[in-house]
Scaffold this motif. Structure first.
Motif, short mmCIF file in Angstrom:
data_model
loop_
_atom_site.label_atom_id
_atom_site.label_comp_id
_atom_site.label_asym_id
_atom_site.label_seq_id
_atom_site.Cartn_x
_atom_site.Cartn_y
_atom_site.Cartn_z
N GLN A 143 0.93 -1.11 -0.21
CA GLN A 143 0.09 -0.14 0.04
C GLN A 143 0.73 1.18 0.27
O GLN A 143 2.29 1.11 0.74
N TYR A 166 0.71 5.43 1.27
CA TYR A 166 -0.36 6.40 1.47
C TYR A 166 0.59 7.87 1.55
O TYR A 166 1.82 7.87 1.82
N LEU A 168 -4.49 6.39 2.71
CA LEU A 168 -4.23 5.39 2.12
C LEU A 168 -5.01 6.00 0.42
O LEU A 168 -5.17 6.97 0.52
N ASN A 198 1.10 -4.52 3.74
CA ASN A 198 0.27 -5.31 5.03
C ASN A 198 0.76 -7.12 5.02
O ASN A 198 0.46 -7.89 3.86
N ASN A 237 -9.96 -4.77 13.57
CA ASN A 237 -8.15 -5.02 14.11
C ASN A 237 -7.87 -3.50 14.23
O ASN A 237 -8.83 -2.17 13.21
N TYR A 255 -4.31 -0.57 15.47
CA TYR A 255 -3.05 -1.31 15.92
C TYR A 255 -2.63 0.13 16.59
O TYR A 255 -3.37 1.58 16.58
N TYR A 285 0.71 2.81 16.19
CA TYR A 285 1.78 3.11 15.91
C TYR A 285 2.46 4.11 16.17
O TYR A 285 1.83 4.86 17.41
N LEU A 336 5.40 -0.31 13.75
CA LEU A 336 3.78 -0.38 14.59
C LEU A 336 4.67 -1.38 15.96
O LEU A 336 5.70 -2.04 15.99
N TYR A 381 -0.95 -4.56 17.73
CA TYR A 381 -1.93 -4.85 17.18
C TYR A 381 -3.54 -5.87 17.87
O TYR A 381 -2.62 -6.78 18.55
N VAL A 389 -6.66 -8.62 16.99
CA VAL A 389 -8.22 -7.93 16.35
C VAL A 389 -8.94 -8.58 16.83
O VAL A 389 -10.36 -9.23 16.40
N GLU A 415 4.83 -6.04 19.11
CA GLU A 415 6.05 -6.17 17.86
C GLU A 415 7.34 -6.11 18.84
O GLU A 415 8.02 -6.03 17.60
N LEU A 459 0.02 7.51 16.66
CA LEU A 459 -1.31 7.15 16.08
C LEU A 459 -1.72 5.50 16.02
O LEU A 459 -1.39 4.60 16.26
N ALA A 493 -7.61 -7.75 7.34
CA ALA A 493 -6.81 -7.76 6.11
C ALA A 493 -7.15 -8.37 4.75
O ALA A 493 -7.99 -9.23 4.66
N PRO A 494 -6.61 -7.50 3.96
CA PRO A 494 -5.66 -5.99 3.72
C PRO A 494 -5.90 -5.62 3.89
O PRO A 494 -6.03 -4.52 2.80
N ASN A 495 -7.44 -5.33 3.95
CA ASN A 495 -8.00 -3.56 3.92
C ASN A 495 -7.43 -2.22 4.37
O ASN A 495 -6.36 -2.47 5.01
N GLU A 496 -7.91 -1.46 3.61
CA GLU A 496 -7.07 -0.02 4.15
C GLU A 496 -7.33 0.09 5.50
O GLU A 496 -8.12 0.00 6.71
N GLN A 497 -5.68 0.76 6.17
CA GLN A 497 -6.36 1.09 7.51
C GLN A 497 -6.85 2.80 7.69
O GLN A 497 -5.81 4.14 6.06
N PHE A 537 -6.76 5.58 9.94
CA PHE A 537 -6.08 6.48 11.10
C PHE A 537 -6.94 7.43 11.89
O PHE A 537 -7.14 8.00 11.35
#
Lengths: 112, 112
Positions: free
Chosen positions: A33, A35, A45, A92, B32, B34, B36, B46, B49, B51, B59, B90, B97-101, B103
């Protein structure tokens, strides 16, 4: 050691010029991705690329995904001052909660 | 529509003091989530995270911890802050997943 290497780190150009930024890895991406982030805000994104060799266009922005899915590039045509910002590529990891591993970013400044 | 909130927006804390940053999401279920951290306009690192409720993946070993007491609430904590904890924090959410995050607006933390 960075999983994702972005270059250049900084780029300062005049309005109307073209530019390309790169994102490289020694690993194969399942999904990459791009951003864009403005100062003091969260990233937004721009595009997701999944298929090797894929090319996606978003107005003046063209995104390419390498055939081997190890690299990607972002090309901006006729840059405008509104393109100024931090451009980040991110890997990702769908099988780990969709976590994102980011590159260090390219800080773009477009001067009038 | 979905929205994500973070507070506080800015925070100045002395070394050795505790920390609690909160993130909440509205308009979606079982996202999900996260956390950062970003240093000086560079890439995002990261931290944690999740789920699901009570499920936290860490991480990077460090001075911080995370909790998810409710479906749409994600908290970042520390018992004793270090100078190196300064940065832009953030929170992000994604439906699958793996869609757009997406923020949040971020929290600027300065440890003195």
């Amino acid at each position: 050691t960075q999983l994702l290497e972005q270059s250049p780190q900084f780029l300062s150009i005049q309005e109307g010029e073209n530019l390309t930024v790169y994102c490289n890895s020694s690993s194969v991406f399942s999904s990459l991705q791009w951003y864009r982030q403005e100062p003091g805000e969260g990233p937004v994104l721009l595009v997701t690329v999944v298929t090797g060799g894929e090319v996606k266009k978003l107005k003046r922005l063209t995104f390419q995904f390498g055939d081997a899915r190890k690299d990607s590039s972002l090309h901006i045509t006729a840059a405008q001052t509104g393109d100024t910002g931090l451009y980040l590529c991110a890997w990702n990891w769908a099988n780990q909660g969709g976590k994102l591993i980011f590159g260090q970013g390219t800080e773009l400044s477009v001067k009038p | 529509s979905q929205t994500i909130h973070q507070w506080p927006a800015t925070l100045v804390q002395p070394v050795g003091s505790p920390l609690s940053l909160e993130c909440t999401v509205e308009g979606t279920s079982n996202p999900n989530l996260y956390w950062y951290r970003q240093a000086a306009g560079r890439g995002l690192q990261l931290l944690f995270y999740s789920v699901g409720i009570g499920q936290i993946s860490s991480e990077v070993p460090q001075n911080l911890s995370a909790s998810r007491p409710q479906d749409r609430q994600f908290i970042l904590s520390s018992k004793k802050l270090l100078l190196s904890d300064s940065g832009f924090y953030l929170c992000a959410w994604a439906e699958l997943a793996p869609n757009e995050q997406f923020f949040g607006p971020g929290t600027r933390l300065t440890v003195l």
